[in-house]
Design an enzyme around this catalytic site. Sequence first.
Site, short mmCIF file in Angstrom:
data_model
loop_
_atom_site.label_atom_id
_atom_site.label_comp_id
_atom_site.label_asym_id
_atom_site.label_seq_id
_atom_site.Cartn_x
_atom_site.Cartn_y
_atom_site.Cartn_z
CG ASP A 53 89.34 65.00 -59.28
OD1 ASP A 53 90.19 63.90 -59.20
OD2 ASP A 53 89.08 65.13 -58.43
CG ASP A 54 91.08 60.74 -61.20
OD1 ASP A 54 90.91 61.45 -60.58
OD2 ASP A 54 90.00 59.75 -60.74
CB CYS A 93 91.71 62.93 -54.38
SG CYS A 93 91.12 62.02 -56.12
NE ARG A 97 92.30 67.06 -55.28
CZ ARG A 97 91.57 67.75 -56.91
NH1 ARG A 97 90.90 69.10 -56.01
NH2 ARG A 97 91.30 66.57 -57.78
CE LYS A 146 88.49 65.86 -55.14
NZ LYS A 146 88.71 64.75 -55.80
CG HIS A 148 89.18 65.61 -51.27
ND1 HIS A 148 88.83 63.86 -52.23
CD2 HIS A 148 88.74 65.00 -49.92
CE1 HIS A 148 88.56 63.04 -51.53
NE2 HIS A 148 88.53 62.88 -50.26
CB SER A 171 85.53 62.32 -54.50
OG SER A 171 86.94 62.79 -54.83
CG HIS A 225 87.10 61.40 -59.31
ND1 HIS A 225 85.50 61.24 -58.77
CD2 HIS A 225 87.72 61.01 -58.37
CE1 HIS A 225 86.17 60.06 -57.63
NE2 HIS A 225 87.26 60.75 -57.67
CG ASP A 277 93.87 65.16 -58.83
OD1 ASP A 277 93.82 64.86 -60.22
OD2 ASP A 277 92.84 64.29 -57.82
CG ASN A 278 95.33 61.47 -58.83
OD1 ASN A 278 94.98 61.67 -58.02
ND2 ASN A 278 94.37 61.15 -60.31
CE LYS A 298 92.01 58.96 -57.73
NZ LYS A 298 90.52 58.73 -58.19
#
Length: 465
Positions: A53-54, A93, A97, A146, A148, A171, A225, A277-278, A298
């Site tokens: 994540d991130d 996010c 996803r 996660k 989301h 998150s 994240h 994810d990004n 992001k």
Amino acid sequence: MLATIPLAVIAVGGCRTEASAALGAGSPEACATGDAGREPLPNSPNVIIVLTDDQGYSDVGVFGAQGFTTPNLDRLATEGVKLTNFYVGAPICSPSRAALMTGSYPIRVGLTDVLKPGSPIGLNPQEVTIAELLKSVGYATAAIGKWHLGDAKIFLPTRQGFDEYFGLPYSNDMTPLPLLENEDVIEESPDLSQLTKRYTEKALDFITRNQQNRFFLYLAHTMPHIPIAASDEFKGKSARGLYGDVIMEIDWSVGQILAKLDELGIANKTLVVFASDNGPWLLYGNHAGSARPLREGKFTTFEGGQRVPGIVRWPDQIEANRVSAEVVTAMDLLPTIAAITGAALPTCTIDGRNVLPILESSPGDTSPPTTMYFYAGPELQAVRAGQWKLHLPHSYNTVTEPGMEGDPGQEASRDIPMSLFDLDADPGETTDLSEQHPDVVSELMGTAAAFDADLKKHARLPGRF
């Protein structure tokens, strides 16, 4: 606590109906699993997708990490293919996803923004996820980490094709923060420093229990994240500070999974995918990653927002120690997995395509070329075809002063006019070539307008109470 709205009544496109009825009844196109009950292909592999994540483009050793090492991710790349042009479906996010799980642009499945706790919206249960695709050919499935894509029970992984779930529904900077086992809250505000280890233990247990079966494991790490945290064993381990420690613990987790596959003798029977994810949340400075040499991070549709480190390993099927600059997206995973397992594609339109020829580098065999469309919410902001990326005029936020030690910094709004970049020569999107190539600009503008109009005309509805 999680939403406790009764499951008996749900609103779909403004209508009230039974929960057992199709949530997408008002959508332009219905979606369903195709040909359930098929036998998998004889050489169908287990599938593991590890999503962080991130994590920024350069936050892996083989992608240029600085201040920390990732020997296990580097090993994964050495034994597989490193994808230098791997894109996710959105720079945030929930939409990202949704794109991965359904093989579709977020706007096609009605999820264009981050879902907040208690939101009445989630991924429509009629959408076909990778898990449902693989269950149709007999796979055991588990989601860890996660989610989301909706925190109400009807939107949880256990309602989207996963046999098991353990993790956070959204998150870790959102409250309240429940830890779920399947559909039950087992802890409130869990110790974030222990999440990577706990997720890893659950993943190893699932792999061990299903070593004789075909399985799909979706391991979606909460980290890095913000707020970031590492266990005591990894605190102070990197020169990069806490952020580097966190990435090194995720790398350790990947190493544990690879070691378990080796121990059980199923490494050659397992497809492993790693991605973020990004891009990095640059506002948080030393608690954020790096997209170097890409522009921004992001929330933006610049390369740093949606081009992420991508690695795929499938021993004996994918040539080892290879680098591919072909454009591959997270949306391509669903149709590619369908092709290698024999599962039927969903009955509705998706946007991904089978990229197995790219992964295998089959002589004389190529996947169809792709055009990548970059959306921020419902707004189409850029389009890439081959070496060219055209930004349509739009606003974006850029960091003017990075934050420190978990506090956010300062950012300001900027505007970008119509701009054309040659990503082969200029991945940092620094030099606008629109005046030199008006024919390219005209062609990409037409392509973008036609795709955007068609996509929005045929977009499906999200799930909604």
